[in-house]
Write an enzyme that holds these catalytic residues in place. Sequence first.
Site, PDB file in Angstrom:
ATOM      1  CG  ASP A   1     -34.759  12.289  47.138  1.00 29.73           C
ATOM      2  OD1 ASP A   1     -35.247  11.204  47.459  1.00 29.73           O
ATOM      3  OD2 ASP A   1     -34.873  12.782  45.987  1.00 29.73           O
TER       4      ASP A   1
ATOM      5  CG  HIS B   1     -21.732  -4.441  43.175  1.00 32.77           C
ATOM      6  ND1 HIS B   1     -21.834  -4.963  44.449  1.00 32.77           N
ATOM      7  CD2 HIS B   1     -22.390  -3.243  43.215  1.00 32.77           C
ATOM      8  CE1 HIS B   1     -22.496  -4.117  45.216  1.00 32.77           C
ATOM      9  NE2 HIS B   1     -22.846  -3.072  44.501  1.00 32.77           N
TER      10      HIS B   1
ATOM     11  CB  SER C   1     -22.610   0.826  44.035  1.00 37.47           C
ATOM     12  OG  SER C   1     -23.546   1.507  44.828  1.00 37.47           O
TER      13      SER C   1
ATOM     14  CG  HIS D   1     -31.159   5.452  46.031  1.00 43.87           C
ATOM     15  ND1 HIS D   1     -31.280   5.997  44.772  1.00 43.87           N
ATOM     16  CD2 HIS D   1     -32.315   5.729  46.673  1.00 43.87           C
ATOM     17  CE1 HIS D   1     -32.477   6.571  44.659  1.00 43.87           C
ATOM     18  NE2 HIS D   1     -33.112   6.427  45.795  1.00 43.87           N
TER      19      HIS D   1
ATOM     20  CG  ASP E   1     -29.142  -0.001  44.086  1.00 39.89           C
ATOM     21  OD1 ASP E   1     -30.170  -0.665  43.897  1.00 39.89           O
ATOM     22  OD2 ASP E   1     -28.200  -0.376  44.801  1.00 39.89           O
TER      23      ASP E   1
END
Length: 286
Positions: free
Chosen positions: A142, A18, A99, A41, A168
């Site tokens: 996805d 981060h 994130s 992700h 990620d």
Amino acid sequence: MNYRHAFHAGNHADVLKHITVLALCDALVAKPAPVFALDTHGGRGLYALDSNSAQRTGEAEGGIGRLIAEAPKHPAIARYLAAVRACRHDHGSAAYPGSPWLLAHALREQDRIAACELQPEEAGQLRAVFERDPRVAVHTRDGYAAMKALLPPRIGETRYNRGLVLIDPPYEAQLEEFDTALGALRDALGRWPQGTYALWYPIKLRRSLQPFYRRAAALPAKSSLVVELQVRPDDSPLRMNGSGLLVLNPPWQLDQTLAGVVPLLAKVLGEEAGAAGRVEWLVRAA
């Protein structure tokens, strides 16, 4: 997938990731042109460190908890801690930003964000976080497939020449995940070569990462940087001893910014002798 980031939110890997994400965003918004960010992700976007999941592992205490207590002096660390405080101001004293939240916090009104999450329950939570933010589109899909569908980014009449793709994955497939991620990066660079890409990865046994480094250096990016933090010696395949980010096409001076951060994180977050970090080029632009 069985992985739930709620058990690991705010740990040493999140701290490194981060801080890097915010440094990347700040470099991107230094220019006036609009920015597109894709988080492949995204998880649920916002976590409670007093939840049963977080308390069961206690990982946040060795990550964000320890960093807040020590607060080493560096602008990039101060920037990150300020973002965590802003998140807690809005969502409570035990909140921790994922994130997608940090991307929305750091980017501007003219910028756009796509956040993907495959697990329906997590995606529902992520959608609720951003239900009033028109800049953020949440996709229950996805993330690798989204890279093909959404790059190069164009929303309405706006084409985005600048931006960030954060990858990620949970690495449930372990080393096989690198094959999938590197293939997706190669394809994405063909579609959007000017984008900045950041791939997070765990470090267990460092020697097992050597093929990954070689293949990453061969990707068609102008430059490739690795940013790594180990909190223990990298000699056990049974636990995550550290983590890293492969950053492709990093912005100017990112290496210098993070080179000052990583040793401080190793000192504060290190759990055993052997804690260390590195910021090194795999490929440096001429």
